[in-house]
Design an enzyme around this catalytic site. Sequence first.
Site, PDB file in Angstrom:
ATOM      1  N   ASP A 203      -2.071  11.133   8.580  1.00  0.00           N
ATOM      2  CA  ASP A 203      -2.842  10.015   9.105  1.00  0.00           C
ATOM      3  C   ASP A 203      -3.234   9.239   7.856  1.00  0.00           C
ATOM      4  OD1 ASP A 203      -5.077   8.362   9.800  1.00  0.00           O
ATOM      5  OD2 ASP A 203      -5.126   9.438  11.698  1.00  0.00           O
ATOM      6  N   HIS A 204      -2.554   8.135   7.591  1.00  0.00           N
ATOM      7  CA  HIS A 204      -2.708   7.534   6.258  1.00  0.00           C
ATOM      8  C   HIS A 204      -4.127   7.019   6.009  1.00  0.00           C
ATOM      9  CE1 HIS A 204      -1.937   3.592   8.162  1.00  0.00           C
ATOM     10  NE2 HIS A 204      -2.472   3.052   7.093  1.00  0.00           N
ATOM     11  N   HIS A 266      -6.166   6.993  13.701  1.00  0.00           N
ATOM     12  CA  HIS A 266      -6.980   6.495  12.595  1.00  0.00           C
ATOM     13  C   HIS A 266      -8.458   6.334  12.962  1.00  0.00           C
ATOM     14  CE1 HIS A 266      -3.060   5.843  11.051  1.00  0.00           C
ATOM     15  NE2 HIS A 266      -2.850   4.647  11.533  1.00  0.00           N
TER      16      HIS A 266
HETATM   17  C1  BG6 Z   1      -0.310   1.910  11.310  1.00  0.00           C
HETATM   18  C2  BG6 Z   1      -0.073   1.208  12.603  1.00  0.00           C
HETATM   19  O1  BG6 Z   1      -0.501   3.283  11.517  1.00  0.00           O
HETATM   20  O2  BG6 Z   1      -1.467   1.377  10.687  1.00  0.00           O
HETATM   21  C3  BG6 Z   1       0.067  -0.297  12.392  1.00  0.00           C
HETATM   22  O3  BG6 Z   1       1.108   1.702  13.211  1.00  0.00           O
HETATM   23  C4  BG6 Z   1      -1.116  -0.828  11.639  1.00  0.00           C
HETATM   24  O4  BG6 Z   1       0.202  -0.975  13.635  1.00  0.00           O
HETATM   25  C5  BG6 Z   1      -1.363  -0.009  10.389  1.00  0.00           C
HETATM   26  O5  BG6 Z   1      -0.847  -2.174  11.304  1.00  0.00           O
HETATM   27  C6  BG6 Z   1      -2.646  -0.424   9.712  1.00  0.00           C
HETATM   28  O6  BG6 Z   1      -2.742   0.230   8.494  1.00  0.00           O
HETATM   29  P1  BG6 Z   1      -3.543  -0.407   7.302  1.00  0.00           P
HETATM   30  O7  BG6 Z   1      -3.538   0.640   6.242  1.00  0.00           O
HETATM   31  O8  BG6 Z   1      -2.816  -1.659   6.924  1.00  0.00           O
HETATM   32  O9  BG6 Z   1      -4.906  -0.693   7.842  1.00  0.00           O
END
Ligand code: BG6
Length: 519
Positions: A203-204, A266
């Site tokens: 989960d980045h 997230h």
């Molecule tokens: C991803 C989603 O996990 O996270 C995308 O699939 C989204 O739809 C993105 O745009 C958002 O990540 P960040 O790090 O740019 O907030």
Amino acid sequence: MTQTPVIENPLREGLTMERAGEPCALVIFGAHGDLTKRKLMPAIYALFVQGLLPHNFCILGTSRTKLSDDQFRQMMKESVGKFGTDMPVEEEKWERFAACLYYQAGDTASAESFTRMAGRLGELSERHGTRGNSIFYLSTPPSLYAPIVAQLAAAGLAKRDADGGPWTRVVVEKPFGRDLASARALNSELHRVLEERQIYRIDHYLGKETVQNIMVLRFANAIFEPLWNRHFVDHVQITNAETLGVENRAAYYEEAGALRDMIQNHMLQLVSLVAMEPPISLEADAIRDERAKVLRCLRPLEAGRVSDFAVRGQYGPGWIAGASVPGYRQEKGVAGGSHTETFAALKFYIDNWRWADVPFYVRSGKRLPRSITEIAVHFRRAPHRLFLPALAGPSESGTPNVLVMQIQPDEGISLKFATKLPGPTTQLRWLSMDFRYSTAFGVRSPSAYERLLLDCLTGDASLFARSDQVEISWEFLAPILESWAQPTAGGPEDYASGTWGPGASDDLLAADGRAWRLI
Ligand code: BG6
């Protein structure tokens, strides 16, 4: 027999590392794909340049596309040059890095491909001294996760840690399932081959510096925790706003929508960090136990009353930063009558001693006016309103005391409070004390993927989702998913691109006498 000389990462010489990974090979499935180009390879290269990769390490990329090692190296060099913005490619370093980079085309449905991979990994293990340890990174369509792991097991490439010998770790990208049943099924397929501690569900958001700082803010300071509960907190708002639309991901997004794409993973991970109890230690499972407990305490949503606590919207045409943009249904690859939500807002409660009756409001949407992610803890008003007639203006409404953790961009923390305007009368103004990463520390923050890959290399799963967390979050959202899927449910409410989502999102808070923070 002649021994192949072992190639070691030359940039590690002379560095004292706090965190050193063990020797291993990293195998990337989907090596020709977007994620590898945009995120993974720039992150691995950045780790290399900082001397954070293990001494004995190599990468084997695989996908269906036929490429030679050199073609793959060239493609990765271009990707790192394009997407690794703060770690530019330096020729001499790249040459050393490229010496650890290999490619092998393969079909994930063919056992023969995996037998060949086993042979290749054997050679690479000898050449790079990786001792047969492997990390398999699954950056493929989700339908391939379970089949790949089964093939790895059949080819003798993946086995349980308990069986001893070289170790195996598997990194799984999101989405992890599309509802409770599919997430459970995937977990049980993976557990057939691997122990839970060998599975790293990415989960980045958990890899972002600011997200990791939530625990530090809460548990390394003694002044916030006494206030962090129902006695002092009025409510919590979490906003994730993006100006981007669906881009070129319609095929995936049409099946997902904002609830599955952002909230299930997230946003609920952010909730769990904000609401968790202090862990007994920093061991991965001690932290993950506490995060899971929060999710277990989410008050179940009543199936018949979904519209009281969940709102969905879909962007129509509008304006973003002065440019006109099409509506979601006009985007390439989107069905003309699509009901996929590009905005979702939720209100819910955490039924435990700390948070009883404190509402949590969470929203996430595309094509909103700004790109920003923040967590705002709104504290209760002072018990006696001594200064009520003396507010300086309309922006001085609500509580003055809000602690805002800005996850991105312009990462930082602000605490708002009431002050007296200078002058002969007593007039109050809400001001804020601000901490910004960019000005406080003169160092770059690692990308989320750098941090998570490094954790996986060192065997630390604290920032990865555990099977129970994933299942509980799907279970929590099930009534909404079911209700929205009903043919009689109608579709999401339209909102113009460049606005803060559908009106029903404001109504969700207005019904409780509250409003979204002006961002
Ligand atoms: C991803 C989603 O996990 O996270 C995308 O699939 C989204 O739809 C993105 O745009 C958002 O990540 P960040 O790090 O740019 O907030």
